[in-house]
Design an enzyme around this catalytic site. Structure first.
Site, PDB file in Angstrom:
ATOM      1  N   CYS A  80       0.836  -1.227  -0.096  1.00  0.00           N
ATOM      2  CA  CYS A  80      -0.204   0.037   0.017  1.00  0.00           C
ATOM      3  C   CYS A  80       0.950   1.168   0.038  1.00  0.00           C
ATOM      4  O   CYS A  80       1.938   1.120   0.448  1.00  0.00           O
ATOM      5  CB  CYS A  80      -0.993   0.008   1.271  1.00  0.00           C
ATOM      6  SG  CYS A  80      -2.453  -1.089   0.858  1.00  0.00           S
TER       7      CYS A  80
ATOM      8  N   CYS B  81      -3.806   0.105  -3.164  1.00  0.00           N
ATOM      9  CA  CYS B  81      -4.429   0.478  -2.058  1.00  0.00           C
ATOM     10  C   CYS B  81      -3.856   1.703  -1.413  1.00  0.00           C
ATOM     11  O   CYS B  81      -2.397   1.987  -1.699  1.00  0.00           O
ATOM     12  CB  CYS B  81      -4.441  -0.560  -1.221  1.00  0.00           C
ATOM     13  SG  CYS B  81      -3.076  -1.487  -0.985  1.00  0.00           S
TER      14      CYS B  81
END
Ligand SMILES: *[C@@H]1O[C@H](CO)[C@@H](O)[C@H](O)[C@H]1NC(C)=O
Ligand SMILES: *[C@@H]1O[C@H](CO)[C@@H](O)[C@H](O)[C@H]1NC(C)=O
Ligand SMILES: *[C@@H]1O[C@H](CO)[C@@H](O)[C@H](O)[C@H]1NC(C)=O
Ligand SMILES: *[C@@H]1O[C@H](CO)[C@@H](O)[C@H](O)[C@H]1NC(C)=O
Length: 291
Positions: free
Chosen positions: A94, A175
């Site tokens: 992420c 993400c």
């Protein structure tokens, strides 16, 4: 050459570039030694790049062959690759996802400098198939090493379909904060027909993506055609907004400008940086002498 240009993009332009170069090479056949290259890259990835990954490289190759060799070379769809993709472990670093379009070479410098960015080429699939060409031989059950169809000749080109699925999975995984690198020196910097515009954007999930940070970079000497408030990038921002993404947009990112100046220090805008950098350096030296 309609929606296809190069592939790789491993995130988009990457894709675009790959497609382009593949189109030129369309008359060429499957990359020689493809099995050894792909399986070798696979072992390299699970041994050196990501040693914690548990993955069966031979099984992956078997599924790849199944996808490609069972159908005619213009009839390999995304679905044909699904078994192979299921078997591939997904990592989700992420806040590191980097998407780009038509900024390939700058993206490469950016990645080298900002070490923790993650593009399609860094995923296992991207790593394995980057720059390769393949197609099945119609008659025998093997690859065609003498020629492969051009992208434009096929609806479901074997190479294209793999990159399509890879781009889609890459975007679905994204993400945290993601970065999108666009080229401010061209019209249509955000092209709805690019991998970014046609595949990746549609597969980003606003629930998982915290911010879409757009960086627009024009060439130092111009032209300055698009920016955060001008041209197709405005459309991109509208699309993001309507889908509930939070976003930022910058068209004067300092890191990117310094990277450009490193390659082309004679540009006048770089002199300003050079001056402030040497200024800073003399300070440091001064402090050294003080110590
Ligand atoms: C393409 O593949 C589909 C499903 O695999 C098959 O039904 C169809 O006949 C194939 N078409 C050609 C031209 O090979
Ligand atoms: C923008 O696109 C042009 C034309 O393809 C290319 O020459 C240039 O290097 C690109 N600029 C950046 C910053 O990627
Ligand atoms: C994510 O992006 C936003 C907006 O640019 C920034 O304020 C925030 O610090 C970023 N978070 C991380 C973890 O990078
Ligand atoms: C050099 O030292 C001065 C005074 O001690 C300090 O204010 C300045 O921040 C230092 N500069 C650097 C680059 O460390």
């Amino acid at each position: 050459m309609t929606t296809w240009k190069p592939v790789q993009n491993l995130t988009i332009w990457l894709m675009m570039l790959l497609l382009c170069s593949n189109q030129l090479r369309a008359q060429l056949g499957t990359t020689p030694n493809i099995r050894h290259i792909v399986v070798g890259r696979c072992y390299s990835y699970i041994t050196l790049v990501s040693p914690s990954l548990r993955f069966d490289c031979e099984e992956m190759w078997r599924r790849f062959e199944e996808a490609v060799l069972r159908q005619s070379s213009c009839n390999v769809t995304v679905e044909n690759y699904q078994q192979m993709f299921y078997s591939i472990p997904q990592t989700r670093p992420c806040d590191r996802f980097l998407f780009w379009s038509k900024t390939r070479s700058l993206m490469q410098s950016y990645k080298a400098a900002v070490r923790d960015s993650w593009t399609l080429e860094d995923t296992l699939v991207g790593f394995l198939f980057n720059d390769l060409i393949w197609c099945g031989a119609e008659e025998q059950a093997g690859f065609d090493f003498s020629s492969c169809p051009a992208w434009s000749a096929c609806r479901n080109h074997a190479v294209y379909s793999l990159w399509l699925q890879a781009s889609q999975s890459f975007a679905e995984m994204a993400c945290g904060n993601i970065t999108v690198l666009l080229n401010g020196s061209i019209a249509n910097a955000f092209d709805r027909k690019s991998m970014l515009g046609s595949v990746e954007l549609d597969h980003l999930n606003p629930q998982r993506v915290n911010y879409v940070n757009i960086k627009v970079v024009a060439d130092l000497q111009g032209p300055f055609i698009e920016s955060c408030s001008q041209g197709s990038i405005v459309d991109l921002i509208h699309i993001l907004q309507s889908r509930g993404f939070r976003w930022t947009c910058s068209d004067n990112d300092q890191t990117l400008m310094i990277l450009q100046c490193l390659r082309d220090p004679k540009q006048s805008v770089c002199q300003t940086y050079a001056n402030s950098l040497s200024h800073r350096q003399s300070h440091i030296q001064l402090n050294h002498t003080q110590v």
